[in-house]
Write an enzyme that holds these catalytic residues in place. Structure first.
Site, mmCIF file in Angstrom:
data_model
loop_
_atom_site.group_PDB
_atom_site.id
_atom_site.type_symbol
_atom_site.label_atom_id
_atom_site.label_comp_id
_atom_site.label_asym_id
_atom_site.label_seq_id
_atom_site.Cartn_x
_atom_site.Cartn_y
_atom_site.Cartn_z
ATOM 1 N N GLY A 12 2.658 2.375 -7.774
ATOM 2 C CA GLY A 12 1.772 1.473 -7.043
ATOM 3 C C GLY A 12 2.234 1.072 -5.657
ATOM 4 O O GLY A 12 1.877 0.007 -5.164
ATOM 5 N N ASN A 14 1.248 2.363 -2.840
ATOM 6 C CA ASN A 14 0.068 2.292 -1.953
ATOM 7 C C ASN A 14 -0.740 1.027 -2.196
ATOM 8 O O ASN A 14 -1.266 0.414 -1.256
ATOM 9 C CB ASN A 14 -0.799 3.540 -2.115
ATOM 10 C CG ASN A 14 -0.261 4.700 -1.304
ATOM 11 O OD1 ASN A 14 -0.333 4.692 -0.077
ATOM 12 N ND2 ASN A 14 0.309 5.689 -1.976
ATOM 13 N N ASN A 107 -9.663 7.502 -2.022
ATOM 14 C CA ASN A 107 -8.437 8.043 -2.597
ATOM 15 C C ASN A 107 -7.447 8.360 -1.480
ATOM 16 O O ASN A 107 -7.851 8.660 -0.364
ATOM 17 C CB ASN A 107 -8.755 9.326 -3.375
ATOM 18 C CG ASN A 107 -7.536 9.927 -4.039
ATOM 19 O OD1 ASN A 107 -6.708 9.212 -4.607
ATOM 20 N ND2 ASN A 107 -7.396 11.245 -3.962
ATOM 21 N N HIS A 109 -4.393 11.086 -0.746
ATOM 22 C CA HIS A 109 -3.834 12.328 -1.275
ATOM 23 C C HIS A 109 -2.661 12.763 -0.396
ATOM 24 O O HIS A 109 -2.768 12.742 0.836
ATOM 25 C CB HIS A 109 -4.915 13.420 -1.301
ATOM 26 C CG HIS A 109 -4.389 14.710 -1.855
ATOM 27 N ND1 HIS A 109 -4.183 14.899 -3.204
ATOM 28 C CD2 HIS A 109 -3.978 15.847 -1.243
ATOM 29 C CE1 HIS A 109 -3.676 16.105 -3.397
ATOM 30 N NE2 HIS A 109 -3.539 16.703 -2.228
ATOM 31 N N GLU A 174 1.308 7.412 4.332
ATOM 32 C CA GLU A 174 0.314 6.929 3.359
ATOM 33 C C GLU A 174 0.166 5.416 3.488
ATOM 34 O O GLU A 174 -0.937 4.869 3.479
ATOM 35 C CB GLU A 174 0.737 7.286 1.926
ATOM 36 C CG GLU A 174 0.778 8.775 1.649
ATOM 37 C CD GLU A 174 1.025 9.075 0.174
ATOM 38 O OE1 GLU A 174 0.520 8.341 -0.687
ATOM 39 O OE2 GLU A 174 1.737 10.068 -0.115
HETATM 40 C C1 GAR Z 1 1.209 8.980 -3.702
HETATM 41 O O1 GAR Z 1 2.028 9.889 -3.013
HETATM 42 C C2 GAR Z 1 -0.227 9.466 -3.709
HETATM 43 O O2 GAR Z 1 -0.601 10.093 -2.509
HETATM 44 C C3 GAR Z 1 -0.200 10.442 -4.841
HETATM 45 O O3 GAR Z 1 0.594 9.848 -5.829
HETATM 46 C C4 GAR Z 1 1.528 8.983 -5.204
HETATM 47 C C5 GAR Z 1 1.360 7.600 -5.806
HETATM 48 O O4 GAR Z 1 2.340 6.736 -5.321
HETATM 49 N N1 GAR Z 1 -1.518 10.730 -5.324
HETATM 50 C C6 GAR Z 1 -1.870 11.920 -5.795
HETATM 51 O O5 GAR Z 1 -1.106 12.866 -5.871
HETATM 52 C C7 GAR Z 1 -3.311 12.002 -6.242
HETATM 53 N N2 GAR Z 1 -3.630 13.364 -6.586
HETATM 54 P P1 GAR Z 1 2.176 5.178 -5.506
HETATM 55 O O6 GAR Z 1 1.885 4.951 -6.994
HETATM 56 O O7 GAR Z 1 3.520 4.639 -5.129
HETATM 57 O O8 GAR Z 1 1.072 4.701 -4.614
#
Ligand code: GAR
Length: 216
Positions: A12, A14, A107, A109, A174
């Site tokens: 989590g 992001n 989303n 990515h 991100e």
């Molecule tokens: C992030 O790098 C996001 O871009 C990726 O998972 C990670 C989650 O990190 N999402 C994907 O790969 C979706 N296909 P977080 O839980 O620390 O935000």
């Protein structure tokens, strides 16, 4: 004020970046609920630590993924959510949720779409030997990482990068572009026409921009 619901499966970070931008007064909105499909997702802890309602809704409790997303959409509607953020949510969102929130599901990515969709976007870029990768915030449609692009940021890839080193470099961006996309949405500045997203009152962007389009 815009009410946001977040779906997350993991740590989590992001979600935290968007929350921090809200707390700093950069985005006029409120995160009402965080929903996770994983009972042990650290994102649930983060929500609780910040006084945000945290719900674990397991997909296993439903006979089909469509029914799962009907239930998720109902929880979001109950809370009058106006924007749904997928933040490391590792499932393909199905129609019942998208139809309930048309062009209101975003989303993030970890690759420059349409390159390297799906799981492990960073590993895919490393394996391919790409020289540039990055991250993409997009509206979600019924495909896998195929919806209209809102903001992208590019980072360099080096021949000796691993999934971990590239992921770390991408993650910093991100955490910049996701809050920015949410801010633009909250300010009513995003318009989807066909598969393009137009940003009202945005500056034209220079050709050497790392973040594309640049944010104000
Ligand atoms: C992030 O790098 C996001 O871009 C990726 O998972 C990670 C989650 O990190 N999402 C994907 O790969 C979706 N296909 P977080 O839980 O620390 O935000």
């Amino acid at each position: 004020m815009l009410k946001i619901g977040v779906l997350a499966s993991g740590r989590g970070s992001n979600f935290q970046a968007v929350l921090d931008a809200i707390k700093a007064g950069k985005i006029k909105s409120e995160i009402k609920v965080l929903i996770s499909d994983k009972a042990n997702a650290f994102a649930l802890e983060r929500a609780k630590q910040n006084g945000i309602e945290a719900l674990h809704i397991s997909a296993k409790a439903f006979p089909s993924m469509d029914e799962y997303f009907v239930a998720v959409a109902e929880e979001l509607k109950k809370r009058d959510i106006g924007l749904v953020l997928l933040a490391g949510f590792m499932r393909i969102v199905r129609r019942p949720l998208l139809d309930a929130f048309p062009w209101k599901v975003m989303n993030i990515h970890p690759a420059l779409l349409p390159s390297f969709p799906g799981l492990h976007g960073q590993q895919q870029a490393v394996d391919y030997g790409a020289r540039i990768s990055g991250c993409t915030v997009h509206f979600v449609d019924a495909g896998m990482d195929t919806g209209p692009v809102i903001i992208q940021a590019a980072v360099a890839c080096n021949a000796d990068d691993t999934e971990d080193t590239l992921s770390e470099r991408i993650l910093k961006y991100e955490h910049i572009i996701y809050p920015e996309a949410v801010r633009l949405f909250a300010e009513g500045r995003l318009d989807v026409k066909g598969r393009k997203v137009f940003i009202k009152d945005s500056r034209p962007y220079p050709t050497d921009a790392i973040i594309n389009p640049p944010v104000e």
